[in-house]
Enzyme design. Structure first.
Site, PDB file in Angstrom:
ATOM      1  N   CYS A 203      -3.451   7.783   4.910  1.00  0.00           N
ATOM      2  CA  CYS A 203      -3.320   7.081   3.627  1.00  0.00           C
ATOM      3  C   CYS A 203      -4.468   7.441   2.689  1.00  0.00           C
ATOM      4  O   CYS A 203      -4.257   7.613   1.487  1.00  0.00           O
ATOM      5  CB  CYS A 203      -3.286   5.574   3.853  1.00  0.00           C
ATOM      6  SG  CYS A 203      -1.916   5.007   4.885  1.00  0.00           S
TER       7      CYS A 203
ATOM      8  N   GLU B  98       0.872  -1.181   0.000  1.00  0.00           N
ATOM      9  CA  GLU B  98       0.000   0.000   0.000  1.00  0.00           C
ATOM     10  C   GLU B  98       0.897   1.215   0.000  1.00  0.00           C
ATOM     11  O   GLU B  98       1.578   1.504   0.989  1.00  0.00           O
ATOM     12  CB  GLU B  98      -0.928   0.029   1.216  1.00  0.00           C
ATOM     13  CG  GLU B  98      -1.903   1.203   1.124  1.00  0.00           C
ATOM     14  CD  GLU B  98      -2.587   1.545   2.423  1.00  0.00           C
ATOM     15  OE1 GLU B  98      -2.805   2.755   2.664  1.00  0.00           O
ATOM     16  OE2 GLU B  98      -2.878   0.619   3.194  1.00  0.00           O
TER      17      GLU B  98
END
Length: 462
Positions: A265, A231
């Site tokens: 994020c 990620e």
């Protein structure tokens, strides 16, 4: 002299913690302990594995009075927001709850007399988690719990900025009585991490961090054929339509842009607003942003603490300066003590008059700055939302679900939100596209990414 990792607190620049780097012998011993423990753990019933995970969770939550100020000292999040325990509880409980169903063998869809045919989901072996500092407990638990539930052993290498988080996980697992070797927290430098990944002794690595870091992970693991979960960067957009509930959209998008000093994020980094409601939205967004109180994260009145490192704040200052040179307008210009080059303290900023020639609208910011652009219609909004090398989440603000789905189908992203943002639902897979990375976490699909399929084709004796 023993090499150490030093954790420099963004609160006052002091060295908050320092730990020695593991020796090569210690690293090899940790891997061997993990392999030995995993063989027995794979035979442990899933229900029993779950009991250990829930006991770990209970032990971790019991440390909250110590952990909350630790997080503030380590990476700057204000203590008023508590720890990350709401999300840690939700994700742990959900992944434990679905484990038996998600991990059960898959029977062949076309039964045949005289045969038993199915696919087992078997543990990968030793899983390495390289966790980031921005949500140090939430991001780590995304892989730690399902990997252990799936029957693997876990080695955690946490970010230097949140060095103490790995120790807290270790304490919680030890308190839960997890068999020795199944979970191990290690302190490594970059060279040791790359060497371990290239050794062939790790079966899966999950990394959350920068695109450059992800490329380094792939390069280090090349030729080992391990599986990877990456990620990486994000530049998550929002699109506000004329029928959006404006107060709700403003409040949630301001929070989505600036919570955790924008170090999220899936935080909102760019907003596209239909021309019919642009002025109203911008006015509300600016007013809401001006309510932030920037300062010492250990004080209850503070709603925005320092960024984790001064260099991250300096990047935001550079993006803002570039945008202003190219014609953007800054609307907050809040006066904050120590808001200067080389300081992690930074006020939130809202920019209009922005376009995609400015880095603030295309390159990851990961800080408290957001650009707002006026758009004429869906076509323009979708084109701009897709004009990015990243794709983690996108949020659409409207009263029409079908319209949101139709737009979401055309946006290059891992998750489509309607009337919410900056959230992770453990029942839905967490994944991204383009430079945001590869792999998938959480949900039943997350278990598929943390296991290896093994087919059984059994014919009865004739």
């Amino acid at each position: 002299m023993t090499e150490t990792v030093k954790l420099k607190s963004p609160v006052d620049g002091s060295i908050y913690a320092e730990r020695p780097i593991a020796t090569d012998q210690a690293i090899n011993a940790a891997v061997e302990r993990a392999k030995a423990a995993q063989e027995k753990w794979a035979e442990t019933p899933i229900v029993e594995r779950g009991k250990y995970m829930l006991a770990m969770l209970e032990a971790l939550v019991a440390m909250s009075d110590e952990i909350v100020p630790e997080i503030a000292w380590q990476m700057g999040r204000p203590v008023r927001y508590g720890g990350e325990f709401g999300g840690v509880k939700d994700r742990t409980n959900y992944m434990v709850e679905i484990a038996e169903a998600a991990l059960k063998p898959v029977m062949a869809s076309n039964p045949k007399d005289g045969f038993r045919r199915y696919v087992k989901k078997v543990p990968l072996g030793v899983v390495m988690v390289i966790a980031p500092w921005n949500y140090p407990y939430l991001t780590a638990v995304n892989t730690i719990v399902p990997a252990l539930m799936a029957g693997s052993a876990v080695i955690l290498k946490h970010a230097a900025q949140t060095l103490l988080v790995g120790e807290r996980f270790q304490q919680a697992f030890d308190k839960a009585g997890l068999p020795k070797g199944l979970f191990q927290n290690v302190v490594l430098n970059h060279a040791q991490t790359e060497k371990l990944l290239g050794s062939g002794k790790i079966d899966h690595v999950n990394f959350t961090g920068s695109v450059g870091g992800g490329r380094a992970i792939e390069k280090a693991a090349a030729g080992t054929f391990m599986t990877l979960g990456l990620e990486l960067g994000g530049k998550d957009p929002a699109y506000v339509l004329p029928d959006a509930k404006m107060d709700h959209a403003v409040a949630n998008l301001v929070d989505g842009a600036f919570y955790n000093s924008g170090q999220c994020c899936c935080g909102i980094e760019r907003v596209y607003v239909h021309e019919k409601v642009y002025d109203e939205f911008v006015e509300g967004f600016i007013a809401e942003t001006k309510n932030y109180v920037v300062g010492n994260p250990l004080e209850q009145a503070t709603t925005m603490g320092p960024m984790a490192q001064a260099r991250f704040a300096d990047l935001i200052r550079e993006q803002k300066a570039e945008a202003l040179r190219k014609g953007a307008t800054a609307h907050i210009n809040m006066k904050v003590a120590d808001d200067k080059a080389g300081s992690p303290y930074l006020a939130p900023e809202v920019l209009t008059g922005v376009d995609h020639q400015m880095s603030v609208m295309r390159e990851e910011s990961f800080g408290p700055i957001v650009g707002i652009m006026k758009v004429r219609n869906d076509e323009e909004a979708i084109a701009l939302m897709n004009d990015s090398p990243y794709g983690l989440t996108a949020s659409i603000w409207t009263g029409d679900i079908e319209h949101a789905v139709a737009i979401g189908d055309r946006v290059e992203t891992g998750t489509v939100f309607m009337n919410r943002c900056d959230y992770l639902d453990p029942a839905l897979v967490w994944t991204g596209v383009k430079d945001t990375g590869k792999g998938a976490a959480l949900s039943a699909i997350g278990y598929d990414n943390l296991t290896r399929p093994k087919s059984y084709h059994l014919r009865e004796a004739i």
